[in-house]
Structure formats: C-alpha cells, structure tokens
Write an enzyme that holds these catalytic residues in place. Sequence first.
Site, PDB file in Angstrom:
ATOM      1  N   SER A 188      47.747  65.220  -5.410  1.00  0.00           N
ATOM      2  CA  SER A 188      47.360  65.528  -4.065  1.00  0.00           C
ATOM      3  C   SER A 188      46.481  66.881  -4.264  1.00  0.00           C
ATOM      4  CB  SER A 188      48.620  65.607  -3.099  1.00  0.00           C
ATOM      5  OG  SER A 188      49.321  66.770  -3.783  1.00  0.00           O
ATOM      6  N   LYS A 189      46.103  67.230  -3.054  1.00  0.00           N
ATOM      7  CA  LYS A 189      45.344  68.500  -3.088  1.00  0.00           C
ATOM      8  C   LYS A 189      46.531  69.833  -3.088  1.00  0.00           C
ATOM      9  CE  LYS A 189      43.929  70.642   0.683  1.00  0.00           C
ATOM     10  NZ  LYS A 189      43.381  70.577   2.199  1.00  0.00           N
TER      11      LYS A 189
END
Length: 512
Positions: free
Chosen positions: A265-266
């Site tokens: 994920s970011k």
Amino acid sequence: MDKDVRVRFAPSPTGALHIGGVRTALYNYLFARKTGGTMILRIEDTDQTRYVPGAEEYIQEALAWAGIELNESPWTGGPFAPYRQSERKASYMEYAQKLVNEGNAYYAFDTPEELEAMRERLKAARVANPQYDALSRMQMRNSLTMPEDEVKARITSGEPYVIRIKVPRKEEIRLNDLIRGWVMVHSATLDDKVLMKSDGMPTYHLANVVDDYLMKISHVIRGEEWLPSAPIHVLLYKFLGWEEQMPQFAHLPLILKPDGNGKLSKRDAERHGFPIFPLQWTDPNGGEQVAGFREEGYLPDALVNFLAFLGWSPGSTEELFTMPQLIEAFSLERIGKAGTKFDIDKAKWYNQQYLRMRSDDELTRMLQEQLDKNEVEYAPETARKVALEIKERAVFPQDLWKDGAVYFIRPARYDEAVAAKKWNAEAATIIEQFADAVENSSQALTAEGAKNLLQEVLDKNNVKIGRVMQAVRLALTGLGSGPDLMNMIEIIGNKETAERLRTALHQLQVNG
RNA sequence: GCUCCGUUCGUCUAGUGGUUAGGACGCCAGAUUUUCAUUCUGGUAGCAGGGGUUCGACUCCCCUACGGAGUACCA
C-alpha cells in the site's frame, strides 16, 4: 484454431496508477508483443463517484514513460472505439435486458437499508454465507417475487432499481486459469451480483464481460484480486451465449508489502521511504503530493526490468533484460503463483546497472541537468569528465551531482573528524610544497603528472604516500572519501588545485 | 465466518521423482585501492509440518498450519 491475441489493460481512473497496475500492464504488453497481438487500453470509469480528474492523463503518461505502447486506447483510437466505458453506456443495458428476458437476471428494488437488514437477519440466523442468493432472493423485493405488472409499474414510475444476475442454485462453475490451472467453485457460494446499478451504469462485472466480448479480447490478464469474481464472469459468458468466445484467464500473483504480509500500500511505501507510483502524483482534492519512481531517479528500463521479474522469471540465470529481450523471453507459463514481496534494494541494484550502461553523452546530460538546476557554472567538457568519473559509484542520476559537486564547488568547510585524524604538520608541509610545485608547473597537469609531482615532494621529505593522501583529499574536497584525487586534479586544473590547497592550509589548524 | 488462491535461503527465484537443492539482491569476510564506492573472490542462509504413493520425494496425493485475496449499486 488460434484466435488473434488481443489483450487489454483496464484501469479505472480513480487516482495514480499503482505500481502493481504498471506490472499488470507490462505483462499484457509483453504477451501482446510476444505473440504479435494487440495491446488495448480501456478506461473503466463506470463509477462516476470515484472519478478523479487527471487520473487518465496520469495513466497515459505513466505507461508512455515505462515504454508500454498501446495499439488501441481512448487516445490512439481504434476499430472498437470508444475505449471509455462511460462512453459505451448505451450498449450495456441491451445485454442486461437480454439476460432478464431469458431468465438469467432480474430487477431488484431493495433499498440499502433493506439489504442491510437482510444481511443482519441471515447473520442472526447463523447462515454460513449471508448474501443475496438463491436462498434469500425469494424474500426480497424483486421481479421474482412481484407480479409482472407491479414490476412494470414501478419501473415506469421511475422507482430506482438494479439488475442482478440470477446465479443458479446448484452448479459447478469451472474455469481454466492459465496460471493456476482448473479452479472450481460451487454456484451456491456466489451471490447475485448487481449487473446494472440504479444510476443506469453497469458494474464492473457486466461491463468487462460485454466489452471484452465486443472488443474480441482473447486473454484476460489481471490481478489475483479478481479471481473470486471470475466465476461470475464465466456465468455471464455462458448466459450471453458467448462461451465459445470466452477469453482465457490469467490471474497474476499480488505484489505484497516488503515486511510482514498483505498487499503493498501507499502507506507501506511511505513508511519504507520508497515510491509506489510510477510518476509523482498530486491529489486534486487534498493537494497531497506523493513521490514517483521517475522523480526519484529510477530509469524506466530499470524499473521495467525489475517489475518484470516480480512474479515472472525467464528460467535462465540472466537478470538484465531490455524491453525487446523481455518480449522475446516472456511467456505466461513462467509466471509464478505466489504473492511477491516488494524489494526496493533489488530495484536500486537494477537502477545502478542501467545507469552505468548509459552512454557517455547521456550521463553527461544527466549531470548537466543537475548542474543547471543547482545553478552551477561549468564547462561542458568538464561535466563530461566528471560524469564519467562518478558513473561507477552512482545509483541514481542525482548521485552524479551529489558526488560530482566537489569538482565544481570549493569546500565550504572541512570534515572535522577527518581533519582531526589526518591533518598534521607533516601533511601540511607536504601540501604546501605540493601547492608550490603545482603552481610552478609549466603545463596542465595530467593525473599521472600530478602523481609524479606529488611523489617528488614525498620523496624529498621521505614520506610515504599513504600518510598524506587523506589530508590532500580533505584539502581539495573537504571530505574524507570520494573518487580518485589525481584524476580530480587533472579535471579541475593546476590553478584551482593550488588555490584549494592554499585555502586549506590557511583554514585548518595543525594539531599534533 | 464463508469461498477461492498460495507456501524453496531474510527477499526475488531456478528446480516438473534420483541434484553436493543452482542463481540474483541483501548481509558478512578477504583481495585490490590514496579513502569511500566500484570490481574480484569467498561465506552465511531455504524445500512450513504431518501422513501417504514409490525402490526413491522439494517435486505426485491428502490433512494440518500459516499467509493472502474476495465477500459493496468499487473497480
């Protein structure tokens, strides 16, 4: 008989393209090129509420940067235009209607609250699998439980409705995934997915099947997160009478976070300090800016090579593959099944490999860019020499500047630790004499000439070279480490060398 | 919870019944060097567990464990 290979990458424009999306696009592209097929990009923008302005342009720019070329897309056009689902809206209802007419789908009028209540009720009744399905649909408000004229009346009066697929009660649904082999699912575990939303737009499930059929897609290569809904798609092909034309499926392993587990994920990327998006992205709403591989100095061919090997391998021990080589070596069969952790160190290694393979001209241009950005004056031939001098130690283009700055800028201060250890009376004496010698030299010093000159001074004082080199480095660069000093003297010239030596002699205290 | 998918060094992977289980990144050590880096050499470390099948299992089957994904009128 083999159909022509036609593959598509189908992102939805909801923000920046995730690095996993780039890999999916890449695999599609490699497969298309390898087989002489067609690479298509289709924008899946059926959810108007999630549309983010600029996302489409971002996708286009990111793929172009990575070297992934499109044969058909909203931008290049093509025989199956339009390539944006929002612009194909009209066609979906027709097929949904057909499904309803043939008893494979039905209208449903349930409100969100009613759906929620149904799930609660089933959960309370300890139903293993609470969902809108063959078991529960006869308790809901839909065209299966209402008289036909009431359904018609509701629709004509404008009451909102959706169309749901009518999943058979008992049926084995089988699909032969190119990566995973036969996958079997019982229809009882599937729910009656919404096909047409109340806003008149199709959901992904209907839209992707209809469009893949209409666009004559031969292979659907997409992330593993789609595997659970693939049986629904298979059912749709069957209901629509398109079984013969159904594309082959290949569900790619997911890219996972580097530590622990779960999808990358970011947030993970930020925590570890590496990018997750190909290009820098500025959120049009919050204005939040997130880093991109390109801006961080990753070379597109290096990133592509790295990405290609995240879940695929050629089976040989070679690791460096240009795009044409990847195309040549690529095959779906060699894609792995297991999720892959993202290893930024490997990406950096690839970058280093590709950076040093760049031509002298390109390396020079990279350094010049940095010099311009930092407003440094320079002679082009000096930039070239410095770039080549630094190239072996650089991982990113900006390292050329980081390590090369000392050639253009005099030391503003001297590393204290190094000074304390290496700067002494002996060194100062040698450096002073060396400065004299450099000044008196009638010709421009080469690296070899500089070395000889220094050696003369050393011999005269009976000092070994190892005792003073670090001091010379300190005087010339202010630092305790860096590239070859004699080469540096040749590059910066006699005058600059002598002046730097003098300045250091002036600034540095002799102790010990 | 339910459904599906997966499991070889820390990481990416090769391996398709008989291998000293190979490579790469990382890490460690040595060599080279005017330092750091590069380069070179060497090293560290792995078949999740248990049952089968077989003369023989990393390789085939089953179970368990663990991990992941999905479970929306999002894609």
